[in-house]
Structure formats: C-alpha cells, structure tokens
Design a protein around this motif. Structure first.
Motif: not given
Length: 417
Positions: A390-417
């Motif tokens: 990222a610092d070099a301004g480059e991109v990684m090949p597809p499917k390079s990282t798998w982060f665990e544990p995953k975040l949950a959806d629904g515990l906090a949402s951001h309303v755009l108003d």
C-alpha cells in the motif's frame, strides 16, 4: 491540522440495536454468505440483519440479487426494524469500542466514520483493485438505505496510547455482547464522554496513514456517493456522506489467515511431468502429513493423494519488489502461470480459492473428490507486507488476504443525513 482539512476519523450518531436485541440483529458480513446460505441462517430470525444486507432472501428464490426489488426490500426491512424500535439512533456523535474474540485471539478496535477525502488522497491506503459489479452493488445498497451498514476493516499503525484509551473505554458495561453461531464473541461499548472522544480523535487523527485491510468495495462505493452528492450540490464539506463506516484496529492485533489455491487440472501434464516441471523451480520434498507452511517462501502441495513440501529456489524470488516477492505472486509467477497455464486469477475458471479458516482438510476434500487436481497451501500474507504494498502505491494479487475474525453487520450503521 489545517482547519480546512477534514479529520481522518470522527465520531458519528450510529443506528444500532437495543442492547437486548443485539444478538438477534447481528449477522455475518454480506459478502461471506451465498443467498442460499443467508436464507438458512436467517430462517426464524425476523430481526437478523441479513434481511437488510441480503434482502433477496425475502423474495422469490430465482430473483437476481442485484435487481431493483432487492434494494427496495432492503430499505423496507431497515425501516421496519426502526419502526419496531429494534434499531435506535444515537442522540449525538460518539465512538464505539469493538472487541472480537476468536478462541485465544482477541482484538479491540474503534467504530468510526473515516474521511472520504483522505481515502481519495491515499492517506487511507488501498492494496487491491475493486470489481465494478460489486462496487455498483454497494453504491445501490447505500443509496437505497441512505446509510452505510457494512463497515470497512482498517488498520492503524501501532500506538500504545490508542490502545490504552480503548482499554479504558471497555471497562464499563457494553451495549452489545453476543457470541455468534460461529463461536466468535462480539462486544461493543459506547464512548460518549466528550473528553474521551477528544483524546481518541487527537491520537488517531495525528496518525500519518490508515490501511484498508478489508472493505475496498464499501469504501470505493462511499467515495462514489460522496462525489455524486457533491455534484448534485447543496452538500456541506462536513456532510455525513463525506465519511464512511469503518472499524479501526491496531495493526499488531490483527490476524491474517492463509488463502489457499486449488486448480481443476494439470494443464495436460501427467503426474510425473508435472512433478518434474515443479522441480525445476522448487525443491520438492514428499511429506507424510498435510503441509502447513510455517515461513515465507514455503508452500504445501497436495496432488494424487499425497502431500509435498515446496520451497521456491531463492534466486527466483524478486526480493526488492513489494508485490512480486509476496508468496501469492511467487506461486503465480513460478507455478500457476508457467506450469499450469493460469495467468488471470480473476477470470480463469480453472482456479478457485479456499480461506484458511476451512483448514487443510478442505483442500484434500476438493482434490480427492475429483473436482480439483491439485491444491496449494500458503503461508499467510503478513500485515507488514500489505502495508509495504500500500505504501508503494501498488496492489496485491487477488485473494491475497483472509482476515479473521470477521466483523458483524448490524451492530452500528452510519446514516447519511
């Protein structure tokens, strides 16, 4: 900071579940379940956030998940949870501490909104390309809801002070505390004290950069929406649409799993000729048990019912290039391309990817079933490698990282108003 420069992060008034309803609302991220899996997971759970993030589950099974009716249903379901009092809106901008516990591993981060401007100018740094159809999907979802409901996962440079402030914030009673059906515990604390908010803001806003670990499509979609609303006029420079929902964790607390590869055929090779071609680029050592690489530059290979340990010849690794020296790149350049004829990891139907959370037994299963011909186990990409890319301004090949544990959806949402 220049007074005209937006802060890197800021607090926000979250839309969140009542504490007693958090377990009923929390759901896996929208992009880790198929529509079929989501239907099963949400069955008998009327408040599950899957009814919002995967609203096709409430429509006929043959519905296109990108159809306009799906986004309309998502908005309808969100409004229902608000009208029923399951989701409430915070009265003022706050931060939220968020702890994930998976087995012996724990990490504590901060739910924030992050600046689109700093995403656009690369202070919030990216490391992968986005796919247009997935980006379009997130844009339509956010516009239909007028809210961002899936947080991006960000990493911040290590900071003792940031971790100390979060540790203090987690000393009280949480507003959400649940263990999901995958065994991961999610705990959220409200941070509404103005002095604490100011101290946290000062520490993180002084950081030179943040890194997107996961959520490139969510953040790219937020940038597009901010731009379109600016062009439409009457949008203040500090509007909610100029920020996107994120959870920021200390880099040293985060964990990346291996992201393994399986290939459908040997590209016309016999087993002997395949092993010979591999041996021209690697040392190949037969193994008695499954091979889980323990160091950069090591690979496991399962073919014809047998495991092998592979080590790419050192002279073939371009150590000065932050992208090409990655194990996922080395495997592609030395084996997948020249030996197996796979040069486009995004489009070639002969290759598939298996997250390390599934274990090496999943690789054996895919090969032993005859579905795949060969599997490669990988050493996980390291977070410092991601940052270097990222610092070099480059991109990684597809499917390079798998982060665990995953975040949950629904515990906090951001309303755009």
């Amino acid at each position: 900071m220049n007074p005209t420069t937006p802060p890197l992060i800021r607090p926000f008034a979250a839309l969140r579940p009542l504490p007693e309803q958090a377990a009923a609302v929390a759901a896996p991220p929208y992009d880790v379940l198929s529509s079929k899996e989501a239907r099963i997971r949400a069955a008998g759970k009327p408040y599950s956030f899957l009814h919002i993030s995967k609203a096709e589950i409430d429509l006929p099974e043959n519905i296109d998940p990108y159809a306009p009716e799906v986004y309309a249903k998502s908005a309808e379901n969100l409004r229902r949870l608000i009208d029923d009092g399951i989701l409430i809106r915070e009265r003022k901008p706050c931060y939220y501490a968020y702890r994930l516990v998976m087995g012996e591993h724990a990490q504590t981060g901060l739910i924030v909104t992050a600046s689109v401007a700093h995403y656009d100018n690369n202070r919030i740094r990216k490391h992968e390309f986005t796919r247009p159809e997935k980006e379009d999907d997130r844009v339509r979802q956010i516009e239909a809801l007028n809210a961002q409901t899936g947080p991006a996962l960000l990493a911040h440079p290590d900071s003792d002070e940031a971790e100390r402030l979060l540790a203090e914030a987690t000393s009280g009673a949480p507003i959400a505390d649940l263990t999901a059906d995958d065994g991961i515990r999610h705990t959220v604390w409200l941070i509404d004290d103005e002095a604490t908010i100011a101290r946290i803001s000062a520490v993180i806003n002084a950081m030179p950069v943040l890194y997107i670990a996961d959520g490139h499509h969510r953040s790219a979609a937020a940038s597009r929406i901010a731009e379109s609303r600016r062009k439409a006029g009457n949008v203040a420079s500090d509007a909610e649409s100029e920020y996107f929902l994120a959870v920021v964790f200390p880099a040293r607390q985060m964990r990346i799993f291996d992201y393994n590869r399986v290939v459908r055929d040997l590209n016309g090779h016999s087993l002997d000729s395949f092993l010979k071609a591999i041996g021209e680029r690697c040392t190949v050592t037969p193994a008695q048990t499954a091979v889980k690489p323990e160091h950069v530059g090591e690979f496991g290979m399962y073919v014809a019912g047998r495991w092998y340990a592979l080590a790419i010849r050192p002279e073939l690794i371009p150590v000065q290039d932050p992208v090409r020296r990655l194990d996922v790149s080395v495997l592609s350049e030395q084996i997948l391309g020249p030996v197996l004829g796979i040069t486009d990891l995004r489009r070639d139907a002969r290759i598939d990817f298996v997250g390390g959370i599934r274990g090496l037994g999943e690789l054996e299963k895919r090969v032993d079933s005859g579905e795949m011909a060969v599997a490669f186990s990988m050493y996980p990409t390291q977070l410092d490698q991601l940052m270097s890319v990222a610092d070099a301004g480059e991109v990684m090949p597809p499917k390079s990282t798998w982060f665990e544990p995953k975040l949950a959806d629904g515990l906090a949402s951001h309303v755009l108003d």
